[in-house]
Design an enzyme around this catalytic site. Sequence first.
Site, PDB file in Angstrom:
ATOM      1  N   HIS A 225      -3.277  -4.877  -6.919  1.00 32.75           N
ATOM      2  CA  HIS A 225      -4.372  -5.311  -6.042  1.00 32.75           C
ATOM      3  C   HIS A 225      -5.612  -5.657  -6.845  1.00 32.75           C
ATOM      4  O   HIS A 225      -5.936  -5.009  -7.844  1.00 32.75           O
ATOM      5  CB  HIS A 225      -4.649  -4.294  -4.931  1.00 32.75           C
ATOM      6  CG  HIS A 225      -5.173  -2.968  -5.351  1.00 32.75           C
ATOM      7  ND1 HIS A 225      -6.522  -2.725  -5.538  1.00 32.75           N
ATOM      8  CD2 HIS A 225      -4.558  -1.774  -5.589  1.00 32.75           C
ATOM      9  CE1 HIS A 225      -6.703  -1.457  -5.862  1.00 32.75           C
ATOM     10  NE2 HIS A 225      -5.525  -0.854  -5.920  1.00 32.75           N
TER      11      HIS A 225
ATOM     12  N   GLU B 138      -6.668  -3.608  -0.665  1.00 40.12           N
ATOM     13  CA  GLU B 138      -5.722  -2.484  -0.700  1.00 40.12           C
ATOM     14  C   GLU B 138      -6.437  -1.173  -0.425  1.00 40.12           C
ATOM     15  O   GLU B 138      -5.905  -0.297   0.266  1.00 40.12           O
ATOM     16  CB  GLU B 138      -5.034  -2.416  -2.060  1.00 40.12           C
ATOM     17  CG  GLU B 138      -3.966  -1.324  -2.168  1.00 40.12           C
ATOM     18  CD  GLU B 138      -4.514   0.048  -2.544  1.00 40.12           C
ATOM     19  OE1 GLU B 138      -3.783   1.050  -2.358  1.00 40.12           O
ATOM     20  OE2 GLU B 138      -5.669   0.140  -3.004  1.00 40.12           O
TER      21      GLU B 138
END
Length: 471
Positions: A289, A335
Amino acid sequence: MKFLLFTFVGAHLLALNSGKAIFRNDTSQRTFQEIKEEIARYGDVAKAIIDLAVYGKAQNRSYERLALLVDTVGSRLSGSKGLEKAIQIMCQNLKEDGLENVHLEPVKIPHWERGEESAVMLEPRMQKMAILGLGSSIGTPPEGITAEVLVVTSFDELRRRAQEARGKIVVYNQPYTNYSSTVKYRVQGAVEAAKVGALASLIRSVASFSIYSPHTGIQEYQDGVPQIPTACITVEDAEMMSRMVSRGSKIVIQLKMGAKNYPDADSFNTVAEIIGSKYPEQVVLVSGHLDSWDVGQGAMDDGGGAFISWEALSLIQDLGLRPKRTLRLVLWTAEEQGGVGAFHYYQSHKANISNYSLVMESDAGTFLPSGLQFTGSEKARAIMKEVMSLLQPINVTQVFSAGEGTDINFWIQDGVPGASLLDDLYKYFSFHHSRGDTMTAMDPKQMNVAAAVWAVVSYVVADMEEMLPRS
């Protein structure tokens, strides 16, 4: 950072007409010995990837690329200008690297800002305390909240002492066992404190080690429960207050937080590919991420994971390799807010779930890897053990359980095999979500090894004649 382990749910999916995918009855026309021999033939390719990543011209490349981004952009909080600048830079980087089908997939993400914040112990003596507000927390009134403290070590103790909590600031001094079991205090601490009438909550940082370092992270409110401000404090201050109250001292704290939640912001998942030569519709997904918290540089969490995922495709491309299946890189957005970008990707692509052979996420550090965590059928696990044996030259061959990750759990729950990188979790949670998450925590040589593991595994699984078998 992944922290919730989901129950594996098997999916009975129809076999594909190409690529010899084996889902329904998990039956292959080939013996395991034949599959084992096929994997062994990748020994020279694996060695070439390892040599390039660890000893050759690509050594330290993932580290240097990461350093350039985080030094240029800094932290990349969901909804921030820093994150959106990083996404645009990465999209251009991937195009310049010669990867295929580079594009951005739009998604709405949460936008929260911490603002100015402080905590001061007023009684039994004056002391400024280091805090970091928790993601999605509301702020305090401008004058702050001044209240007596109730220190507890567990939710059970809080419920037993519920009558004492009303009108106070609840301080959690929960012992750290491991991240998965301890993080519930950060996520649920405000809700549980509000249920018993507390005005605010302060949570001992969920960390394996502390040098007076608060560690932030997401927290969640619950419908029907009053929202109260919540922040993390250092391990040292939590333990100090616990000692003070055990001696009968009264503690009073003034807490000020300027945190605000704003309407969702526009963002993107960043995607790039090496298109498969024989079964291009089938996918091996590698990912990390791109967002981070707003302290430190987000170099470790999860800059390292994102950049070894990019490096895996670069290494494969540098060697002129093109696997049978498509290798897809996804750099997730948001995320840290619970896998928001990944959930949107799953919703958009799940119609093609039968085409996903393996989903991979690196989000637990890129220090020296211990091996690969894997979730899948026993036959798939046996295959992965053979794949990992190709990494004997760098002594990273073990296959562990629990391959889940926040961004790939949606696929794993639906039966797709999943894998994540395992390394030094004690070191990882020493820096995790803190101001110490900078390039100083990173080691270029260890990133080289992590990138080699990621590239070998993703390439071999993408190039084998058959997809990984499912339950």
